[in-house]
Design a protein around this motif. Structure first.
Motif, mmCIF file in Angstrom:
data_model
loop_
_atom_site.group_PDB
_atom_site.id
_atom_site.type_symbol
_atom_site.label_atom_id
_atom_site.label_comp_id
_atom_site.label_asym_id
_atom_site.label_seq_id
_atom_site.Cartn_x
_atom_site.Cartn_y
_atom_site.Cartn_z
ATOM 1 N N PHE A 104 -26.920 -39.651 2.138
ATOM 2 C CA PHE A 104 -27.118 -38.827 3.323
ATOM 3 C C PHE A 104 -28.528 -39.085 3.844
ATOM 4 O O PHE A 104 -29.507 -38.844 3.136
ATOM 5 C CB PHE A 104 -26.937 -37.352 2.953
ATOM 6 N N LEU A 105 -28.650 -39.582 5.061
ATOM 7 C CA LEU A 105 -29.941 -39.898 5.670
ATOM 8 C C LEU A 105 -30.262 -38.855 6.736
ATOM 9 O O LEU A 105 -29.522 -38.711 7.707
ATOM 10 C CB LEU A 105 -29.924 -41.292 6.294
ATOM 11 N N MET A 106 -31.348 -38.125 6.527
ATOM 12 C CA MET A 106 -31.765 -37.101 7.480
ATOM 13 C C MET A 106 -33.020 -37.582 8.201
ATOM 14 O O MET A 106 -34.058 -37.807 7.583
ATOM 15 C CB MET A 106 -32.054 -35.778 6.772
ATOM 16 N N PHE A 107 -32.906 -37.717 9.485
ATOM 17 C CA PHE A 107 -34.017 -38.150 10.321
ATOM 18 C C PHE A 107 -34.655 -36.941 10.975
ATOM 19 O O PHE A 107 -34.007 -35.917 11.174
ATOM 20 C CB PHE A 107 -33.533 -39.122 11.399
ATOM 21 N N GLN A 108 -35.906 -37.071 11.325
ATOM 22 C CA GLN A 108 -36.571 -36.060 12.126
ATOM 23 C C GLN A 108 -36.874 -36.714 13.457
ATOM 24 O O GLN A 108 -37.774 -37.535 13.572
ATOM 25 C CB GLN A 108 -37.848 -35.574 11.454
ATOM 26 N N CYS A 122 -28.754 -34.739 20.311
ATOM 27 C CA CYS A 122 -29.130 -35.160 18.964
ATOM 28 C C CYS A 122 -27.868 -35.389 18.133
ATOM 29 O O CYS A 122 -26.814 -34.830 18.417
ATOM 30 C CB CYS A 122 -29.988 -34.098 18.296
ATOM 31 N N VAL A 123 -27.991 -36.190 17.107
ATOM 32 C CA VAL A 123 -26.853 -36.451 16.227
ATOM 33 C C VAL A 123 -26.739 -35.301 15.229
ATOM 34 O O VAL A 123 -27.600 -35.122 14.367
ATOM 35 C CB VAL A 123 -27.010 -37.794 15.481
ATOM 36 N N GLN A 124 -25.680 -34.511 15.383
ATOM 37 C CA GLN A 124 -25.449 -33.423 14.442
ATOM 38 C C GLN A 124 -24.944 -33.990 13.122
ATOM 39 O O GLN A 124 -25.399 -33.618 12.057
ATOM 40 C CB GLN A 124 -24.452 -32.432 15.014
ATOM 41 N N LEU A 125 -24.001 -34.934 13.218
ATOM 42 C CA LEU A 125 -23.495 -35.614 12.027
ATOM 43 C C LEU A 125 -22.803 -36.899 12.462
ATOM 44 O O LEU A 125 -22.035 -36.912 13.413
ATOM 45 C CB LEU A 125 -22.506 -34.741 11.255
ATOM 46 N N ALA A 126 -23.111 -37.975 11.756
ATOM 47 C CA ALA A 126 -22.441 -39.252 11.998
ATOM 48 C C ALA A 126 -22.068 -39.838 10.648
ATOM 49 O O ALA A 126 -22.719 -39.573 9.635
ATOM 50 C CB ALA A 126 -23.343 -40.212 12.769
ATOM 51 N N GLY A 127 -21.023 -40.623 10.656
ATOM 52 C CA GLY A 127 -20.596 -41.328 9.458
ATOM 53 C C GLY A 127 -20.548 -42.819 9.726
ATOM 54 O O GLY A 127 -20.028 -43.256 10.754
ATOM 55 N N LEU A 128 -21.136 -43.587 8.808
ATOM 56 C CA LEU A 128 -21.129 -45.044 8.895
ATOM 57 C C LEU A 128 -20.366 -45.605 7.715
ATOM 58 O O LEU A 128 -20.341 -45.005 6.642
ATOM 59 C CB LEU A 128 -22.555 -45.598 8.812
ATOM 60 N N ASP A 160 -29.707 -35.694 12.421
ATOM 61 C CA ASP A 160 -31.028 -35.437 12.961
ATOM 62 C C ASP A 160 -31.367 -34.005 12.564
ATOM 63 O O ASP A 160 -30.661 -33.077 12.935
ATOM 64 C CB ASP A 160 -31.025 -35.587 14.479
ATOM 65 N N SER A 161 -32.413 -33.813 11.776
ATOM 66 C CA SER A 161 -32.782 -32.479 11.311
ATOM 67 C C SER A 161 -33.136 -31.585 12.496
ATOM 68 O O SER A 161 -34.002 -31.923 13.289
ATOM 69 C CB SER A 161 -33.970 -32.564 10.362
#
Length: 124
Positions: free
Chosen positions: A7-11, A39-45, A56-57
């Motif tokens: 899980f990658l959380m960006f700011q 903003c990206v609430q949740l994405a899956g790759l 995106d936090s």
């Protein structure tokens, strides 16, 4: 337990980080849900069979990524290795520049311009 997923959380908006990940061989977007603000609430790759979640936090935080946790990529050819290193390394920082690491034909460890750490390997 059903699954373990990195899980990658960006700011800050991760759209450019998603775009960069999607340039990798075998990568594709599974889903993406944006907030009304864009903003990206949740994405899956899917990165060659490995699912990764991205967000995106919404809250500021005092931490970011660290190289002690990285995504390890095995490449199929020298050309693919060079292409992946060029894409991920553009605007980023090499921790170990491409070379013979002794345990593989070619190896590089780098942080992409978004702070995600990648180990890129061409097995012997």
């Amino acid at each position: 337990m059903r699954a373990v997923t990195p899980f990658l959380m960006f700011q800050g908006p991760p759209a450019r980080a998603l775009d960069l990940s999607l340039t990798l061989p075998g990568a594709h977007l599974l889903h993406r849900q944006d907030t009304p603000e864009g903003c990206v609430q949740l994405a899956g790759l899917d990165l060659s069979g490995q699912r990764v979640r991205v967000t995106d936090s919404p809250l500021p935080h005092a931490f970011t990524f660290t190289p002690s946790t990285s995504l390890f990529l095995d490449c199929d050819s020298r050309e693919e290795f060079d292409r992946v290193c060029a894409a991920l390394g553009a605007g980023g920082e090499y921790l170990m520049p491409p070379g013979d690491a002794g345990f593989s034909t070619r190896f590089a460890w780098l942080n992409d311009p978004h702070g995600v750490s990648w180990q890129v390997n061409l097995p012997a």
